[in-house]
Design an enzyme around this catalytic site. Structure first.
Site, mmCIF file in Angstrom:
data_model
loop_
_atom_site.group_PDB
_atom_site.id
_atom_site.type_symbol
_atom_site.label_atom_id
_atom_site.label_comp_id
_atom_site.label_asym_id
_atom_site.label_seq_id
_atom_site.Cartn_x
_atom_site.Cartn_y
_atom_site.Cartn_z
ATOM 1 N N LYS A 61 7.220 -1.555 6.920
ATOM 2 C CA LYS A 61 7.359 -0.313 6.151
ATOM 3 C C LYS A 61 8.824 -0.124 5.454
ATOM 4 C CE LYS A 61 8.386 1.718 10.811
ATOM 5 N NZ LYS A 61 7.798 2.631 11.979
ATOM 6 N N ARG B 204 4.420 -4.672 17.463
ATOM 7 C CA ARG B 204 5.255 -4.570 16.310
ATOM 8 C C ARG B 204 5.636 -5.898 15.763
ATOM 9 N NH1 ARG B 204 7.129 0.259 14.462
ATOM 10 N NH2 ARG B 204 7.026 1.168 16.615
ATOM 11 N N PHE C 158 -7.125 2.128 5.824
ATOM 12 C CA PHE C 158 -6.232 0.985 5.462
ATOM 13 C C PHE C 158 -6.502 -0.098 6.453
ATOM 14 C CE2 PHE C 158 -3.430 3.796 8.287
ATOM 15 C CZ PHE C 158 -3.389 3.108 9.445
ATOM 16 N N ARG D 152 -2.238 9.335 12.030
ATOM 17 C CA ARG D 152 -3.052 8.174 12.109
ATOM 18 C C ARG D 152 -4.257 8.314 12.916
ATOM 19 N NH1 ARG D 152 -0.287 2.367 13.112
ATOM 20 N NH2 ARG D 152 -2.168 1.062 13.175
ATOM 21 N N LYS E 79 2.174 4.444 1.443
ATOM 22 C CA LYS E 79 2.637 4.869 3.025
ATOM 23 C C LYS E 79 2.431 6.554 2.841
ATOM 24 C CE LYS E 79 5.493 4.570 6.805
ATOM 25 N NZ LYS E 79 5.206 5.743 7.135
ATOM 26 N N GLU F 61 -5.044 6.862 7.690
ATOM 27 C CA GLU F 61 -4.390 8.064 7.672
ATOM 28 C C GLU F 61 -4.965 9.315 7.005
ATOM 29 O OE1 GLU F 61 -1.356 7.186 8.963
ATOM 30 O OE2 GLU F 61 0.146 8.810 8.467
ATOM 31 N N GLU G 107 0.922 -1.095 0.050
ATOM 32 C CA GLU G 107 -0.054 0.036 0.094
ATOM 33 C C GLU G 107 1.028 1.002 0.098
ATOM 34 O OE1 GLU G 107 -2.885 0.066 3.267
ATOM 35 O OE2 GLU G 107 -3.325 -2.096 3.063
HETATM 36 P P1 ATP Z 1 5.239 3.314 13.808
HETATM 37 O O1 ATP Z 1 3.892 3.808 13.859
HETATM 38 O O2 ATP Z 1 5.762 2.163 13.172
HETATM 39 O O3 ATP Z 1 5.986 3.412 15.245
HETATM 40 P P2 ATP Z 1 5.890 6.024 12.921
HETATM 41 O O4 ATP Z 1 4.873 6.569 13.730
HETATM 42 O O5 ATP Z 1 7.348 6.823 13.030
HETATM 43 O O6 ATP Z 1 6.300 4.264 13.436
HETATM 44 P P3 ATP Z 1 6.256 5.404 10.340
HETATM 45 O O7 ATP Z 1 7.408 4.721 10.716
HETATM 46 O O8 ATP Z 1 6.005 6.393 9.407
HETATM 47 O O9 ATP Z 1 5.558 5.891 11.588
HETATM 48 O O10 ATP Z 1 5.310 4.090 9.890
HETATM 49 C C1 ATP Z 1 3.985 3.729 10.522
HETATM 50 C C2 ATP Z 1 2.844 4.615 10.283
HETATM 51 O O11 ATP Z 1 2.457 4.739 8.856
HETATM 52 C C3 ATP Z 1 1.328 4.000 10.780
HETATM 53 O O12 ATP Z 1 1.487 4.292 12.073
HETATM 54 C C4 ATP Z 1 0.409 5.164 10.061
HETATM 55 O O13 ATP Z 1 0.323 6.062 10.806
HETATM 56 C C5 ATP Z 1 1.256 5.297 8.820
HETATM 57 N N1 ATP Z 1 0.426 5.022 7.469
HETATM 58 C C6 ATP Z 1 0.572 5.724 6.241
HETATM 59 N N2 ATP Z 1 -0.001 4.963 5.412
HETATM 60 C C7 ATP Z 1 -0.244 3.692 5.774
HETATM 61 C C8 ATP Z 1 -0.955 2.266 5.558
HETATM 62 N N3 ATP Z 1 -1.396 2.308 4.041
HETATM 63 N N4 ATP Z 1 -0.926 1.478 6.365
HETATM 64 C C9 ATP Z 1 -0.816 1.547 7.606
HETATM 65 N N5 ATP Z 1 -0.171 2.558 8.094
HETATM 66 C C10 ATP Z 1 -0.059 3.508 7.246
#
Ligand code: ATP
Length: 586
Positions: free
Chosen positions: A425, A419, A343, A257, A252, A303, A250
């Site tokens: 990611k 996790r 998502f 969120r 990102k 998101e 998907e």
């Molecule tokens: P994490 O949430 O893994 O602790 P983070 O908040 O720093 O890390 P990222 O590392 O950028 O965020 O990656 C995860 C986040 O990406 C998710 O928590 C969500 O908010 C966002 N996201 C964006 N697109 C999607 C998608 N298609 N599916 C799931 N999450 C997504």
């Protein structure tokens, strides 16, 4: 239980510098408490709250009001108490000191119980309308008048919402598991807590219904679920390997969120990644969901991305954060409109958490009606690594962050609060630089020199060790902070400054001020190196050394949407280090 007895436990917790001892003290405490209500109150008090953040019940007591209550209870004028506060910097110590020097003579004091203290605070959080402030001060004063100096310390801190104990929810769950079963049973409590993140409720269920009750806890609309999180990889090949080719990819999106709950009464609630209620900030999202989501009751995750109103293109995350700081929500919703990319779906009348990703996705596509304001996340099911690469390039071309890769296998359930490799990611910045950005927790501050003398201008940063629930240092960072960042940091850290090392911090370096883990910053660096100074991965790669960041730098991004326990973990750093070495050898 007498509040004095609880206060003595709290003092012991406050004094300990080791996490294991802290858990032992709390275990002893929970073993002595038999009444479920009372145990629940204690759990809340330990976290410095009256109810979980998602209920939005704020105590609404500013330092000023607390000072007034202390002055009244002790028989001093407010000025004297304010002066003391400037000197000591902690309402708790001020309350204690003032109660020792109490001038007010009260002949008929009533002994405080845990129940009375908790219920009075509950009342304080509920008063509204005209004269609310006066009523709050009066209620708080009524407790302080009856308090011993030690009790006053913790009553004032509870009013302030900052107990200075260093206890986190996971610490409580571990102590509860020990007290009512064994340490090995903690995962069962965690499973329940991931679905019902209300520490008091979990405590109560355990004491009334036992482990059977705990195992029955499930999602409920209106109560946020702790979000599922992703591991990271550096290349499509690696993602392919991890999922054995059974995957969906998907886009990102770089936004905020959101967990969107549609309740049986027709109301909609929105919760943040930290499970705070943010419904009121997004009237536009409510409208879109009401119009375009075909669900009577349910829980969706997506998101919210900021959109340029002129071009319709996505804007970066910072834009959304700007929106949060503004007050006129409706005006801002026009200036910085958001578009939702949904998502996941985890409830549609019944829990969908144990359904596979393809099953959930199918349901999601049935209920979300696509238009410019809302759509299911863009998805593809690549059949080859090449197709995955193509989709990755496509996302980068569109200015997005990269891909979220999701397992489609038979075990691809929604893992609340975990996790794991079911979600992965793949970000574009992982590829161009040697190291990824890390989200690190401030655990110490160091004073600057010259122009910055007397202000904390570099910071000791830590990763989270999930297994042991402690924070381990990885670098000292002083680069990347603009002047206004230094001002902001000193303001943000003020409530968390400590003279001695917080119990859950594991460090060899000694900063000028210790900081209770609370604030998360995004940090980049040139690489990860071995270092004898830091405790991250200590003895895990080589004897006598840990891992450190070389040339760390603050990216300017405050991760206030993350709790310290959501920071980059020690395990992740070890993996990045190993991968980095592999790349180096190739
Ligand atoms: P994490 O949430 O893994 O602790 P983070 O908040 O720093 O890390 P990222 O590392 O950028 O965020 O990656 C995860 C986040 O990406 C998710 O928590 C969500 O908010 C966002 N996201 C964006 N697109 C999607 C998608 N298609 N599916 C799931 N999450 C997504």
């Amino acid at each position: 239980m007498k509040f004095e007895d609880l206060a003595k436990y709290l003092l012991r917790v406050e004094k300990t510098t080791g996490r294991i001892e802290m858990v032992n003290i709390l275990t002893e405490l929970y073993r002595t408490v038999k009444d479920p209500e009372e145990a629940a109150y204690i759990s809340y008090i330990l976290l410095g709250e009256i109810e979980p953040p998602y209920k939005g019940g704020e105590l609404g007591l500013s330092e000023k009001l607390i000072t007034r209550a202390i002055a009244k209870a002790a028989g001093y004028d407010t000025k004297t108490v304010e002066k003391k506060l400037n000197e000591l910097g902690d309402v708790g110590l001020v309350a204690e000191e003032m109660m020792k020097r109490k001038r007010q003579m009260v002949f008929l004091t009533q002994e405080l119980t845990v129940k009375r203290v908790y219920q009075t605070f509950k009342k304080i959080s509920k008063v509204q309308g005209e004269g609310a402030i006066e009523t709050r001060v009066k209620l708080l004063t009524s407790l302080l008048v009856d308090a011993t100096p030690l009790e006053a310390r913790y009553i004032a801190r509870l009013a302030d919402g900052n107990m200075r104990l260093g206890v986190a929810d996971m610490t409580i769950l571990e102590a509860l598991a020990n007290a009512k079963g064994s340490r090995e049973m903690k995962p069962r409590l965690e499973r329940a807590y991931n679905r019902l993140p209300d520490i008091g409720e979990i405590t109560k269920i355990l004491l009334t219904e036992g482990w059977e009750g705990i195992d029955k806890v499930d999602v409920t609309p209106g109560i946020p679920v702790r979000p599922m999180l992703a591991e990271r990889v550096r290349s499509p090949e690696e993602a392919w390997e991890k999922t054995r080719g059974r995957l969906a990819a998907e886009f990102k999106y770089d936004g905020e969120r959101m967990q969107i709950h549609i309740l049986p009464n027709g109301n909609i609630e929105i919760f943040s990644r930290r499970l705070e209620r943010i419904t009121h900030q997004f009237p536009d999202v409510l409208e879109v969901v009401r119009k375009y989501v075909d669900l009577e009751v349910g829980i969706l995750e997506g998101e919210a991305v900021a959109v340029d109103p002129e071009t319709g293109e996505f804007r970066p995350f910072q834009e959304l954060m700007r929106r949060k700081r503004k007050h006129d929500i409706h005006q801002v919703a026009k200036e910085i409109p958001v578009s939702l990319r949904i998502f996941d779906i985890i409830y549609d009348g019944e829990s969908l958490m144990n359904k596979t990703f393809p099953e959930r996705r199918k349901r999601l596509e049935e209920v979300v009606k696509t238009n410019e304001n809302i759509a299911p996340s863009d998805i593809t099911y690549p059949k080859t690594v090449k197709e995955l690469w193509d989709f990755f390039h496509l996302s980068v071309e569109q200015g997005l962050e990269g891909l979220m890769i999701k397992s489609t296998g038979p075990d691809s359930i929604y893992q609340a609060g975990a996790r794991g490799w079911l979600w992965i990611k793949l970000k574009r910045d992982y590829r161009s630089e040697l190291t990824d950005t890390l989200d690190l927790v401030v655990v110490g501050g160091l004073y600057g020199r010259g122009r910055k003398a007397g202000v904390l201008s570099s910071f000791l940063m830590a990763v989270y060790d999930h297994e042991n629930d402690v924070f381990k240092t990885i670098c000292k960072v002083g680069t990347g902070f603009k002047d206004e960042d230094i001002v902001e940091m000193n303001k943000l850290l003020k409530p968390y400054l400590r003279e001695k090392k917080p119990a859950r911090v594991d460090a060899k370096m000694e900063p000028d001020k210790w900081v209770e883990p609370a604030i998360v910053l995004e940090i980049t660096a040139a690489e990860i190196t071995l270092s004898p100074l830091h405790t991250c991965a200590y003895n895990k790669i080589e004897e006598g050394v840990g891992l450190a960041l070389r040339f760390p730098r603050f990216t300017g991004r405050y991760r206030l949407d993350k709790r310290p326990e959501d920071a980059t973990t020690e395990k992740e750093v070890i993996e990045i280090y190993k991968r980095q070495r592999r790349v180096g050898v190739e």
